[in-house]
Design a protein around this motif. Structure first.
Motif, PDB file in Angstrom:
ATOM      1  N   ALA A 440       0.822  -1.207   0.000  1.00  0.00           N
ATOM      2  CA  ALA A 440       0.000   0.000   0.000  1.00  0.00           C
ATOM      3  C   ALA A 440       0.858   1.259   0.000  1.00  0.00           C
ATOM      4  O   ALA A 440       0.449   2.302  -0.536  1.00  0.00           O
ATOM      5  N   GLY A 441       2.058   1.164   0.580  1.00  0.00           N
ATOM      6  CA  GLY A 441       2.946   2.313   0.627  1.00  0.00           C
ATOM      7  C   GLY A 441       3.707   2.543  -0.660  1.00  0.00           C
ATOM      8  O   GLY A 441       4.216   3.644  -0.903  1.00  0.00           O
ATOM      9  N   ARG A 442       3.820   1.513  -1.481  1.00  0.00           N
ATOM     10  CA  ARG A 442       4.541   1.628  -2.761  1.00  0.00           C
ATOM     11  C   ARG A 442       3.886   0.712  -3.793  1.00  0.00           C
ATOM     12  O   ARG A 442       4.483  -0.264  -4.249  1.00  0.00           O
ATOM     13  N   PRO A 443       2.642   0.963  -4.147  1.00  0.00           N
ATOM     14  CA  PRO A 443       1.923   0.050  -5.061  1.00  0.00           C
ATOM     15  C   PRO A 443       2.604  -0.075  -6.408  1.00  0.00           C
ATOM     16  O   PRO A 443       2.893   0.931  -7.054  1.00  0.00           O
ATOM     17  N   GLN A 444       2.859  -1.310  -6.818  1.00  0.00           N
ATOM     18  CA  GLN A 444       3.483  -1.592  -8.096  1.00  0.00           C
ATOM     19  C   GLN A 444       2.610  -2.597  -8.848  1.00  0.00           C
ATOM     20  O   GLN A 444       2.341  -3.680  -8.347  1.00  0.00           O
ATOM     21  N   ALA A 445       2.177  -2.227 -10.043  1.00  0.00           N
ATOM     22  CA  ALA A 445       1.377  -3.148 -10.844  1.00  0.00           C
ATOM     23  C   ALA A 445       2.215  -4.353 -11.254  1.00  0.00           C
ATOM     24  O   ALA A 445       3.448  -4.284 -11.283  1.00  0.00           O
ATOM     25  N   PHE A 446       1.566  -5.441 -11.538  1.00  0.00           N
ATOM     26  CA  PHE A 446       2.269  -6.608 -12.054  1.00  0.00           C
ATOM     27  C   PHE A 446       2.799  -6.298 -13.446  1.00  0.00           C
ATOM     28  O   PHE A 446       2.139  -5.626 -14.246  1.00  0.00           O
ATOM     29  N   PHE A 447       3.995  -6.785 -13.737  1.00  0.00           N
ATOM     30  CA  PHE A 447       4.670  -6.437 -14.975  1.00  0.00           C
ATOM     31  C   PHE A 447       3.841  -6.830 -16.192  1.00  0.00           C
ATOM     32  O   PHE A 447       3.806  -6.110 -17.191  1.00  0.00           O
ATOM     33  N   TYR A 448       3.164  -7.956 -16.120  1.00  0.00           N
ATOM     34  CA  TYR A 448       2.422  -8.460 -17.280  1.00  0.00           C
ATOM     35  C   TYR A 448       1.093  -7.761 -17.476  1.00  0.00           C
ATOM     36  O   TYR A 448       0.382  -8.059 -18.441  1.00  0.00           O
ATOM     37  N   PHE A 449       0.733  -6.828 -16.603  1.00  0.00           N
ATOM     38  CA  PHE A 449      -0.497  -6.081 -16.823  1.00  0.00           C
ATOM     39  C   PHE A 449      -0.409  -5.240 -18.099  1.00  0.00           C
ATOM     40  O   PHE A 449      -1.431  -4.872 -18.668  1.00  0.00           O
TER      41      PHE A 449
END
Length: 451
Positions: A440-449
């Motif tokens: 929640a502090g550093r949201p990173q989407a999944f690479f394959y999105f």
């Protein structure tokens, strides 16, 4: 809605409660509706596109079952949204570079999951046309097959005939819940604790690499090899675990790919549902006109272009295809698979290092950046400096590779199932909650999105 964020767990709790209370006859409608809500969380207007795919699967499936000769027309129709959203601007940009003429661009954002949904629908259409006597499922099954939220964004790519009996019995599976929750937790830790920290560091150096020295370049190449594995296999673990909690068995998508002895074997272990899809729906159709070896190259070129509308992905796919062609011609893949002892360890190491180098094209924003990083890795820019984050990066890389032989869904679920649920579930809950707070502090989407 990211699997690792608190908002998803609110959705999941509401979904599970509703499923427990839902009358049996309404379960498919409920799951379909909930999956649309999950998808609409990103960008509601694109929900219309997903509904279009559901309609295409239902109408197209019944059409090709009655008239198999219409299959090519229906498949091309299903491919049109993918071609429009993903490749139109790529083609326009390429033509601009070749001709110097200013051409219009759509500038449309890529809908999440469009590549995965397209391939799932195509497999439904092809399998239905080839097996017209097989009963075609009712609308609710087809709708959930296309939209079921655990796999909707990034797979695994499903096959309808294997999923029909599983989707017909969606429920809270109390017997398998703990084991699949453990698998979900492992996936979450791989994403949040390994893939994201490595990815954040690579993001800071890959866009403006300058003249990376040998040390930094190898941290980039090895780091990204670990990042992309931990990121994508994490999503697969979480998707498979989520589906398993609700009584649906998804196919395995990764099986120790970095223990492979050749590039050919890597693709038998990496993103397996895509590899098998390409084998069944691309390679088999190319093999007759092109022959076995050239069909491999053509299939990997399609794989590269599917992954992204950029020349970096095309080159990545062609390099893989060329290596696999050489392995097929020389028999290397068979010999390497049969090797033992130090020879086998050498093949595994060489394959992993080759994968890491070639995968630079997958991550780099341009061909020039990829070439610069690879050249740096072979000493073109001097020895370079040790990154400030080297201890963390090296630790994450080494831990991932050391534990890699244990990282299979069956092993993880079996290990979790041996622990009493009263002990396992609180530990899993703490791990998941801790990772969710970090994410929640550093949201990173999944690479394959992005694919």
């Amino acid at each position: 809605m990211l699997f690792q964020l608190p908002s998803f767990f609110v959705f999941l709790a509401v979904f599970a409660a509703g499923l427990a209370l839902c009358p049996r006859r309404l379960v498919l409608a409920y799951v379909f509706t909930a999956s649309l809500v999950f998808y609409a969380w990103w960008y509601p207007p694109y929900t219309a596109l997903i509904l279009g795919y559901v309609a295409a699967a239902w109408i197209g499936g019944r059409l090709v079952r009655a008239h198999p000769r219409l299959l090519p027309v229906v498949v091309v129709t299903v491919l049109l949204p993918l071609l429009l959203f993903k490749y139109t601007d790529f083609v326009m940009t390429t033509l601009e570079e070749l001709t110097g003429a200013g051409l219009p661009h759509l500038g449309w954002g890529l809908p999440l999951g469009v590549s995965f949904v397209t391939f799932s629908v195509i497999s439904l259409l092809v399998d239905t046309a080839h097996h017209p006597k097989r009963p075609f499922p009712r609308f609710g099954i087809v709708a959930v097959y296309v939209t079921f939220f655990p796999h909707l964004i990034a797979g695994p790519i499903l096959r309808l005939h294997k999923m029909v009996p599983r989707l017909s019995d969606i429920r809270i599976d109390r017997e398998a819940f703990t084991a699949n929750a453990g698998l979900f937790a492992i996936g979450m830790m791989k994403k949040v604790l390994i893939a994201d920290p490595i990815g954040l560091w690579i993001d800071g150096v890959i866009t403006e690499p300058g003249q990376l020295g040998l040390i930094e370049a190898w941290f980039v190449m090895l780091g990204f090899a670990v990042q992309i594995y931990c990121d994508f296999s994490a999503y697969s673990d979480m998707a498979i675990g989520l589906a398993g909690m609700f009584g649906v068995a998804f196919p395995e998508n990764f099986h120790k790919p970095y223990a492979a002895t050749s590039m050919t074997e890597v693709w038998q272990r990496w993103h397996m549902t895509l590899s098998f899809w390409l084998r069944d729906y691309v390679y088999k159709y190319l093999r007759e006109p092109l022959g076995r070896v050239l069909a491999i190259l053509g299939t990997m070129a399609v794989s590269g272009l599917w992954h992204g509308a950029a020349w970096t992905f095309v080159v990545w796919g062609l390099i893989h295809g060329t290596i696999m062609m050489a392995e097929a011609l020389t028999g290397h893949a068979v010999r390497a698979r049969q090797s033992r002892g130090l020879a086998r360890a050498g093949f595994i190491l060489a394959t992993f290092l080759t994968w890491a180098v070639v995968t630079t094209f997958f991550r780099a924003p341009t061909l020039e950046v990829a070439a610069s990083v690879i050249a740096g890795g072979f000493g073109a820019h001097g020895p370079g400096l040790l990154p400030a984050d080297a201890p963390l990066l090296a630790g994450l890389i080494l831990v991932t590779l050391a534990l890699h032989p244990l990282d299979t869904i069956n092993r993880i679920r079996s290990a979790t199932a041996r622990v009493p649920a009263a002990l396992a579930l609180p530990v899993i809950l703490v791990l998941v909650a801790g990772c969710a707070m970090i994410a929640a502090g550093r949201p990173q989407a999944f690479f394959y999105f992005d694919f």
